[in-house]
Write a protein that holds these residues in place. Structure first.
Motif, PDB file in Angstrom:
ATOM      1  N   PRO A   1     -42.168 112.368  14.232  1.00  0.00           N
ATOM      2  CA  PRO A   1     -42.408 110.966  14.570  1.00  0.00           C
ATOM      3  C   PRO A   1     -42.226 110.736  16.063  1.00  0.00           C
ATOM      4  CG  PRO A   1     -40.983 111.135  12.647  1.00  0.00           C
ATOM      5  CD  PRO A   1     -41.133 112.520  13.198  1.00  0.00           C
ATOM      6  N   ALA A   2     -43.087 109.958  16.640  1.00  0.00           N
ATOM      7  CA  ALA A   2     -43.019 109.710  18.082  1.00  0.00           C
ATOM      8  C   ALA A   2     -41.778 108.901  18.427  1.00  0.00           C
ATOM      9  CB  ALA A   2     -44.266 108.952  18.540  1.00  0.00           C
ATOM     10  N   VAL A   3     -41.166 109.240  19.549  1.00  0.00           N
ATOM     11  CA  VAL A   3     -40.024 108.498  20.050  1.00  0.00           C
ATOM     12  C   VAL A   3     -40.526 107.323  20.876  1.00  0.00           C
ATOM     13  CG1 VAL A   3     -37.998 108.581  21.539  1.00  0.00           C
ATOM     14  CG2 VAL A   3     -38.554 110.534  20.074  1.00  0.00           C
TER      15      VAL A   3
ATOM     16  N   ARG B   1     -53.423 103.419  17.139  1.00  0.00           N
ATOM     17  CA  ARG B   1     -53.726 104.839  17.317  1.00  0.00           C
ATOM     18  C   ARG B   1     -53.568 105.250  18.782  1.00  0.00           C
ATOM     19  NH1 ARG B   1     -57.978 103.611  13.663  1.00  0.00           N
ATOM     20  NH2 ARG B   1     -59.460 103.475  15.400  1.00  0.00           N
ATOM     21  N   LEU B   2     -54.005 104.362  19.685  1.00  0.00           N
ATOM     22  CA  LEU B   2     -53.857 104.645  21.115  1.00  0.00           C
ATOM     23  C   LEU B   2     -52.386 104.716  21.507  1.00  0.00           C
ATOM     24  CD1 LEU B   2     -55.065 105.007  23.922  1.00  0.00           C
ATOM     25  CD2 LEU B   2     -55.116 102.496  24.140  1.00  0.00           C
TER      26      LEU B   2
ATOM     27  N   VAL C   1     -47.734 111.992  24.567  1.00  0.00           N
ATOM     28  CA  VAL C   1     -47.994 112.603  25.884  1.00  0.00           C
ATOM     29  C   VAL C   1     -46.740 113.212  26.512  1.00  0.00           C
ATOM     30  CG1 VAL C   1     -48.708 112.118  28.256  1.00  0.00           C
ATOM     31  CG2 VAL C   1     -50.040 111.222  26.337  1.00  0.00           C
ATOM     32  N   PRO C   2     -45.561 112.514  26.524  1.00  0.00           N
ATOM     33  CA  PRO C   2     -44.362 113.130  27.114  1.00  0.00           C
ATOM     34  C   PRO C   2     -43.984 114.444  26.434  1.00  0.00           C
ATOM     35  CG  PRO C   2     -44.035 110.776  26.836  1.00  0.00           C
ATOM     36  CD  PRO C   2     -45.303 111.111  26.128  1.00  0.00           C
ATOM     37  N   LEU C   3     -44.105 114.502  25.094  1.00  0.00           N
ATOM     38  CA  LEU C   3     -43.809 115.739  24.371  1.00  0.00           C
ATOM     39  C   LEU C   3     -44.789 116.832  24.762  1.00  0.00           C
ATOM     40  CD1 LEU C   3     -42.421 117.405  22.140  1.00  0.00           C
ATOM     41  CD2 LEU C   3     -44.011 116.360  20.504  1.00  0.00           C
TER      42      LEU C   3
ATOM     43  N   ALA D   1     -48.948 123.791  23.090  1.00  0.00           N
ATOM     44  CA  ALA D   1     -48.478 122.421  22.867  1.00  0.00           C
ATOM     45  C   ALA D   1     -49.305 121.729  21.793  1.00  0.00           C
ATOM     46  CB  ALA D   1     -48.541 121.634  24.179  1.00  0.00           C
ATOM     47  N   VAL D   2     -50.606 121.966  21.784  1.00  0.00           N
ATOM     48  CA  VAL D   2     -51.468 121.384  20.748  1.00  0.00           C
ATOM     49  C   VAL D   2     -51.095 121.925  19.374  1.00  0.00           C
ATOM     50  CG1 VAL D   2     -53.833 121.282  19.868  1.00  0.00           C
ATOM     51  CG2 VAL D   2     -53.394 120.956  22.310  1.00  0.00           C
TER      52      VAL D   2
END
Length: 208
Positions: free
Chosen positions: A54-56, A7-8, A15-17, A44-45
């Motif tokens: 999906p996270a890169v 999860r972390l 964070v970058p997005l 942004a939220v």
């Protein structure tokens, strides 16, 4: 069930997005005040939660020499592409002949896929029109294509760009996969060449 570490990691990948959206909001408004930052963070939220992607996965690996090679070649390609497109635009003999070229990348990294697409698109003469994320394939609209050899030359150029990106910024897994797949490609080409040579010898009555 996801662990605390997973999860972390997923949160850190967002964070970058999140920061990029705040920066984009400030650039659009042309203001860097506290209110702009606050409204950008709120937006942004909303975007991150309401339009979740999906996270890169970032490799977090930078090779200074290959980075220099990558950016130097990219700058050269931009200048060369600009000159070539300008010549086409001014040529009275130019006959439009474009093509959609599919380029199947050898890595499976979203980061490499995105950066390869961006790097190819900012060079005048080609632009990404579609992406198959599952198959790691870019579909590009290419100017001034008349023969199959030109298509193959362009495809090799994109794969060479992918290699420079992987060597400069890709993860160790990307580098290993690239080397492994490239080795397999060479083996297949060598085998194909040997088969063709054997067929030619048989046609000439030689002994294989």
């Amino acid at each position: 069930m996801t662990t605390r570490k997973e999860r972390l990691k997923a949160t850190l990948n967002q964070v970058p997005l999140f920061l990029g959206l705040i920066l984009l909001w400030m650039l659009l408004w042309g203001s860097y005040s506290g209110l702009t930052v606050l409204t950008g963070a709120l937006l942004a939220v909303i975007v991150s939660v309401g339009f979740y992607l999906p996270a890169v996965e970032l490799g977090l690996r930078v090779n200074l020499w290959y980075s220099f090679v990558y950016f130097s070649r990219l700058l050269f390609d931009i200048v060369l592409g600009s000159v070539q497109v300008a010549v086409l635009a001014l040529s009275p003999r130019y006959t439009p002949s474009n093509a959609i070229v599919a380029v199947h990348l050898r890595t499976r990294s979203d980061f490499v896929l995105t950066l390869t697409g961006v790097s190819t698109s900012i060079v005048p003469g080609a632009i990404v029109v579609d992406v198959d994320r599952v198959r790691s394939t870019l579909y590009l609209h290419v100017l001034n294509v008349h023969r199959p050899e030109q298509v193959e030359k362009f495809r090799k150029g994109v794969l060479a760009e992918e290699r420079r990106i992987v060597m400069a910024l890709g993860s160790r897994a990307d580098v290993e996969r690239l080397r492994r797949v490239s080795g397999e490609d060479r083996s297949e080409k060598d085998q194909h060449a040997r088969t063709q040579h054997a067929r030619e010898k048989r046609k000439r009555g030689g002994i294989t």
